[in-house]
Design a protein around this motif. Structure first.
Motif, short mmCIF file in Angstrom:
data_model
loop_
_atom_site.label_atom_id
_atom_site.label_comp_id
_atom_site.label_asym_id
_atom_site.label_seq_id
_atom_site.Cartn_x
_atom_site.Cartn_y
_atom_site.Cartn_z
N LYS A 48 0.82 -1.21 0.00
CA LYS A 48 0.00 0.00 0.00
C LYS A 48 0.85 1.26 0.00
N TYR A 49 2.02 1.17 0.63
CA TYR A 49 2.90 2.34 0.75
C TYR A 49 4.14 2.24 -0.14
N ASN A 50 4.10 1.30 -1.09
CA ASN A 50 5.20 1.10 -2.03
C ASN A 50 6.52 0.82 -1.28
N MET A 51 6.44 -0.07 -0.29
CA MET A 51 7.62 -0.37 0.53
C MET A 51 7.95 -1.86 0.54
N THR A 52 7.47 -2.60 -0.47
CA THR A 52 7.71 -4.05 -0.48
C THR A 52 9.19 -4.40 -0.58
N GLN A 53 10.01 -3.51 -1.11
CA GLN A 53 11.44 -3.79 -1.22
C GLN A 53 12.12 -3.86 0.15
N PHE A 54 11.45 -3.36 1.20
CA PHE A 54 12.03 -3.37 2.54
C PHE A 54 11.62 -4.60 3.36
N VAL A 55 10.67 -5.39 2.86
CA VAL A 55 10.25 -6.59 3.57
C VAL A 55 11.36 -7.63 3.46
N ALA A 56 11.79 -8.17 4.60
CA ALA A 56 12.90 -9.13 4.61
C ALA A 56 12.59 -10.28 5.56
N ASP A 57 13.34 -11.36 5.42
CA ASP A 57 13.18 -12.51 6.29
C ASP A 57 13.99 -12.36 7.57
N GLU A 58 15.00 -11.51 7.55
CA GLU A 58 15.83 -11.32 8.73
C GLU A 58 16.35 -9.89 8.78
N ALA A 59 16.74 -9.49 9.97
CA ALA A 59 17.33 -8.17 10.16
C ALA A 59 18.37 -8.26 11.26
N GLU A 60 19.40 -7.45 11.15
CA GLU A 60 20.44 -7.40 12.17
C GLU A 60 20.49 -5.98 12.73
N VAL A 61 20.33 -5.90 14.05
CA VAL A 61 20.37 -4.62 14.73
C VAL A 61 21.38 -4.72 15.87
N LEU A 62 22.42 -3.95 15.80
CA LEU A 62 23.47 -3.94 16.81
C LEU A 62 24.00 -5.35 17.10
N GLY A 63 24.19 -6.13 16.03
CA GLY A 63 24.77 -7.46 16.16
C GLY A 63 23.79 -8.56 16.50
N VAL A 64 22.52 -8.21 16.73
CA VAL A 64 21.51 -9.21 17.04
C VAL A 64 20.68 -9.49 15.80
N VAL A 65 20.57 -10.77 15.45
CA VAL A 65 19.85 -11.17 14.25
C VAL A 65 18.46 -11.64 14.63
N SER A 66 17.45 -11.16 13.91
CA SER A 66 16.08 -11.59 14.11
C SER A 66 15.56 -12.09 12.77
N PHE A 67 14.87 -13.24 12.76
CA PHE A 67 14.37 -13.77 11.50
C PHE A 67 13.22 -14.72 11.76
N THR A 68 12.51 -15.11 10.69
CA THR A 68 11.36 -15.99 10.82
C THR A 68 11.54 -17.32 10.11
N LYS A 69 12.42 -17.41 9.12
CA LYS A 69 12.61 -18.65 8.38
C LYS A 69 13.85 -19.38 8.88
N LYS A 70 13.84 -20.71 8.73
CA LYS A 70 15.04 -21.48 9.05
C LYS A 70 16.09 -21.17 8.00
#
Length: 105
Positions: free
Chosen positions: A29-51
């Motif tokens: 809706k906001y033309n932001m699909t390029q920012f959707v990711a399976d994982e993100a790293e913030v200050l060395g901590v990785v968060s993700f949803t897929k194996k």
């Protein structure tokens, strides 16, 4: 004064695969699909949803923790003290960065 972050670093992640579908729909809706990711790293901590396989940083942490704990085994002190030292020095290196994932050891 405003803070401007690098837009290439922007990540939108969902906590589950089901919520990821909703996130993709909302991002579209906001033309932001390029920012959707399976994982993100913030200050060395990785968060993700897929194996996924371990990345190089995670492998390095495991190697470093293993080396530390191997050295601690040889300390000339009672076993309870070695266990405390292993928790303080080995496990702290190993656990850093795993928040939403079980440590693979």
């Amino acid at each position: 004064m405003g803070l401007h972050e690098n837009a290439k670093k922007t990540r939108l992640i969902a906590s589950t695969l089901g919520k990821r579908k909703q996130l993709i729909a909302s991002a579209a809706k906001y033309n932001m699909t390029q920012f959707v990711a399976d994982e993100a790293e913030v200050l060395g901590v990785v968060s993700f949803t897929k194996k996924r396989p371990l990345d190089n940083k995670e492998k390095a942490r495991i190697t470093k923790a293993t080396r530390i704990m191997t050295r601690l085994i040889t300390l000339p002190c009672p076993r309870p003290r070695r266990k405390i030292a292993a928790k303080m020095f080995g496990l702290s290196v190993l656990t850093y960065g795993w928040v939403t994932r079980t440590i693979p050891v």
